[in-house]
Design a protein around this motif. Structure first.
Motif, short mmCIF file in Angstrom:
data_model
loop_
_atom_site.label_atom_id
_atom_site.label_comp_id
_atom_site.label_asym_id
_atom_site.label_seq_id
_atom_site.Cartn_x
_atom_site.Cartn_y
_atom_site.Cartn_z
N ILE A 140 0.79 -1.16 0.03
CA ILE A 140 -0.05 -0.05 -0.11
C ILE A 140 0.84 1.19 0.04
CG2 ILE A 140 -1.73 1.19 1.31
CD1 ILE A 140 -3.00 -1.41 0.62
N ALA A 141 0.78 2.23 -1.02
CA ALA A 141 1.25 3.37 -0.89
C ALA A 141 0.69 4.44 -1.03
CB ALA A 141 2.45 3.37 -2.32
N VAL A 142 0.81 5.52 -0.19
CA VAL A 142 -0.08 6.80 0.12
C VAL A 142 0.79 8.19 -0.29
CG1 VAL A 142 -1.66 5.86 1.62
CG2 VAL A 142 0.51 6.87 2.47
N PHE A 143 -0.15 8.85 -1.16
CA PHE A 143 0.31 10.20 -1.74
C PHE A 143 -0.51 11.29 -1.60
CE2 PHE A 143 3.59 8.71 -4.99
CZ PHE A 143 3.16 7.40 -5.03
N ASP A 144 0.24 12.24 -0.81
CA ASP A 144 -0.32 13.29 -0.52
C ASP A 144 -0.69 14.07 -1.95
OD1 ASP A 144 -1.09 16.03 0.48
OD2 ASP A 144 0.65 16.58 -0.24
N ASN A 145 -1.57 15.02 -2.37
CA ASN A 145 -2.00 15.59 -3.60
C ASN A 145 -1.29 16.76 -3.91
OD1 ASN A 145 -3.27 15.49 -6.12
ND2 ASN A 145 -4.79 16.81 -5.19
N ASP A 146 -1.86 17.74 -2.96
CA ASP A 146 -1.25 19.27 -3.31
C ASP A 146 0.13 19.27 -3.00
OD1 ASP A 146 -4.00 20.39 -3.92
OD2 ASP A 146 -4.27 20.18 -1.75
N GLY A 147 0.96 19.64 -3.92
CA GLY A 147 2.52 20.01 -3.71
C GLY A 147 3.16 18.49 -3.90
N THR A 148 2.54 17.27 -4.04
CA THR A 148 3.34 16.36 -4.08
C THR A 148 2.85 15.68 -5.39
OG1 THR A 148 3.05 15.94 -1.82
CG2 THR A 148 3.32 13.75 -3.11
N ALA B 178 3.02 5.03 -11.82
CA ALA B 178 2.92 3.77 -12.64
C ALA B 178 4.04 2.42 -12.38
CB ALA B 178 3.17 4.31 -14.23
N HIS B 179 5.10 3.00 -11.86
CA HIS B 179 6.27 2.00 -11.45
C HIS B 179 5.81 1.22 -10.20
CE1 HIS B 179 10.00 0.39 -10.90
NE2 HIS B 179 10.06 0.93 -9.70
N LEU B 180 5.14 2.09 -9.38
CA LEU B 180 4.57 1.20 -8.11
C LEU B 180 3.40 0.31 -8.44
CD1 LEU B 180 4.73 4.04 -5.41
CD2 LEU B 180 6.15 1.96 -5.42
N ARG B 181 2.36 0.73 -9.33
CA ARG B 181 1.43 -0.23 -9.67
C ARG B 181 2.05 -1.38 -10.49
NH1 ARG B 181 -1.84 4.99 -10.05
NH2 ARG B 181 -1.18 5.02 -12.19
N ALA B 182 3.02 -1.04 -11.55
CA ALA B 182 3.45 -2.20 -12.17
C ALA B 182 4.03 -3.23 -11.04
CB ALA B 182 4.37 -1.61 -13.35
N ASN B 183 4.61 -2.75 -10.05
CA ASN B 183 4.92 -3.84 -8.96
C ASN B 183 4.24 -4.14 -7.90
OD1 ASN B 183 8.24 -4.37 -9.67
ND2 ASN B 183 7.86 -2.15 -10.25
N PHE C 193 1.79 -2.70 -6.36
CA PHE C 193 1.35 -1.62 -5.25
C PHE C 193 -0.02 -1.23 -5.45
CE2 PHE C 193 5.78 -1.44 -4.31
CZ PHE C 193 5.84 -1.10 -3.02
N LYS C 194 -1.00 -0.86 -4.54
CA LYS C 194 -1.84 -0.12 -4.92
C LYS C 194 -1.89 1.14 -4.53
CE LYS C 194 -6.35 -2.50 -3.85
NZ LYS C 194 -7.30 -3.13 -2.87
N THR C 195 -2.10 2.03 -5.15
CA THR C 195 -1.63 3.51 -4.78
C THR C 195 -2.86 4.44 -4.43
OG1 THR C 195 -2.05 3.91 -7.37
CG2 THR C 195 0.01 3.54 -6.43
#
Lengths: 326, 326
Positions: free
Chosen positions: A57-65, A167-172, A174-176
């Motif tokens: 599981i990978a989590v990403f902030d949105n604004d500025g990230t 895309a790299h994480l999902r190809a490996n 990961f759920k983003t």
């Protein structure tokens, strides 16, 4: 035979020089290596750091990230535009702050009212309609709204290196996820198209909802009351509520991501934390400790101790925005 | 050659007679046909009712829909067991209702206090620890806890026909969710193992959470305050908060699922609603309009008008529980 060779030559020319490199917009260096090494470690089936797909599981902030947040958060610009659009049905706003100042183009004066003014702006523009109606409002707005400094569509100001990373994480395996201080219903209408992240993988701030009948049809109404502020210590809470397990990788850019980075990287086993540091005043913006938007201070100090990778946008990224959109 | 034939014969014998039938525990009839027809319609690429994979969201109630809820909701039995386990650290419970009655084995007397008594029991047993601690408590309990009537593990009392239905939907590109009135953190520790549904696809009732440091480590604390009652009109709200789009198929068994069924099937395009009607007093339980658990009244009346399929457990299901566990 000559035709076959011609076809092969054309095909070869179509393959970018970076074929095989999952992160072509990243310059070679410590940041890129930290990412690719981590992904290699957790996906090596017989390795000590192998992580099953379900736990990736990978989590990403949105604004500025994932997209630009200057000169103002995009959602705040949306709210200002909505105040203007709604003004004809609210003649009383001509005399009432913070709306009066907004309608006169004086944003700073409108914000002089502090958190209370912001709450009034948010509730007047984000509540009082059904979820279906709000989705349409956002979809229509985002299709044409442009950054006041660059004139580009906001959705063109997403970071190409981060799109490659997703895309790299999902190809490996990961759920983003997006885990943002922004409103969840503000992001869901376009997150799949722009980031490849479906609505159910977007976590954000929420207002309260109510199921009810409207004109004889079931509807979900947006109420003028905060349900979750998905920022700072609210981010691990939002993650737990919606995802229900601790991520193994976390990507942010400001102090609002500090707790999410801490929660992610304090877990057992291999962990990855990354901060996007805005250092490129020429191609984007340069800001950190003193910025009114995306302030990065506490998290920047903590990074070396916590082992978080700090991306230097100016030197780590070959390009900032997707090709043809810069 | 003889060896090859022998191998083929052995392989053929190993294939169940129902090979090719995705729902072997369902008797042929209207209910089974309604399910398979719906799945065929929405997956036929050139059909009028085709639904893209991304929109194939199916939601399932848990208690009484995926596993047995008699003679009492499993989570309530868990709470009673926890009161007993925690009693040594709460000497005051010997004199304080509803705990006094529970410790004396008088459950009905304990419930005489109504909603307030239930809230006290829930908070005393579900709050005041970290999410990691609660996960371990549930995991340990569910590994050995048994139904007081049948003596079987609760996780053995899941419905085989529904497991096949979940698998059939997933094989056809559906994302399957639990949307339950039960506590989300009570289901997540075992939902993947038992149903093949990962934690992030479980929606349920929630108590408030707080991110904090505990013994120098980040933790998420469970607070004694309700955040969402994911039942009745709360189910469409839970769906919107967590999934962010309207499901196209919904499976329930009680009036608590009425609004979720209504919300799902009132959408545009092909929709499917199904109610599991408990009609089998011999193999399971028979109950509906007057039951104190899983009351089914309003939704049963609405089913014909709304076009919802009503499963008659006694006649529609060949088996109730997984083989070897009945």
């Amino acid at each position: 035979m000559r035709h076959v060779i011609l076809v092969l030559a054309v095909l070869a020319a179509a393959i970018p020089a970076t074929a095989g490199d999952p992160l072509p917009s990243w310059n070679d260096g410590a940041s890129k290596k930290a990412i690719t090494d981590f992904v290699a470690r957790v996906t090596q089936a017989d390795g000590a750091d192998f992580v099953p797909v379900a736990d990736r599981i990978a989590v990403f902030d949105n604004d500025g990230t994932l997209w630009a947040e200057q000169p103002l958060y995009v959602q705040f610009i949306f709210a200002l535009d909505r105040v203007k659009a709604l003004a004809p049905s609210h003649p009383e706003w001509k005399e009432k702050e913070p709306f009066k100042s907004i309608l006169e183009g004086k944003v700073e004066a409108a914000l002089a009212g502090g958190e209370r003014a912001i709450a009034e702006i948010v509730m007047a523009t984000h509540a009082g309609m059904t979820t279906d109606e709000f989705e349409k409002i956002v979809t229509d707005w985002i299709a044409t709204a442009r950054n006041p400094k660059t004139g580009k569509l906001f959705t063109e100001m997403v970071y190409q290196p981060m799109l490659e990373l997703l895309a790299h994480l999902r190809a490996n395996g990961f759920k983003t996820y997006i885990v943002s201080g922004g409103g969840v219903e503000f992001m869901r209408p376009w997150s799949e198209r722009v980031y490849g992240i479906p609505p159910e993988q977007v976590v954000g701030s929420r207002i309260k909802l109510k199921y009810d009948m409207r004109d004889g049809k079931p509807a979900i109404l947006r109420l003028p009351a905060i349900d979750l502020i998905d920022d700072g210590p609210g981010k691990p809470v939002g993650i737990q509520e919606v995802i229900g397990r601790r991520p193994i990788a976390c990507f942010g850019n400001s102090d609002g991501d500090f707790h999410m980075l801490q929660w992610t990287t304090a877990g057992d086993g291999p962990r990855f934390g990354l901060i996007v540091h805005h250092t490129d005043a020429e191609r984007e913006w340069a800001y950190d400790r003193k910025s009114h938007v995306g302030k990065l201070d506490q998290a920047l100090d903590a990074a070396p101790k916590e082992g978080w990778t700090v991306v230097d946008m100016k030197n780590d990224w070959k390009t900032i925005f997707p090709a043809g959109k810069e």
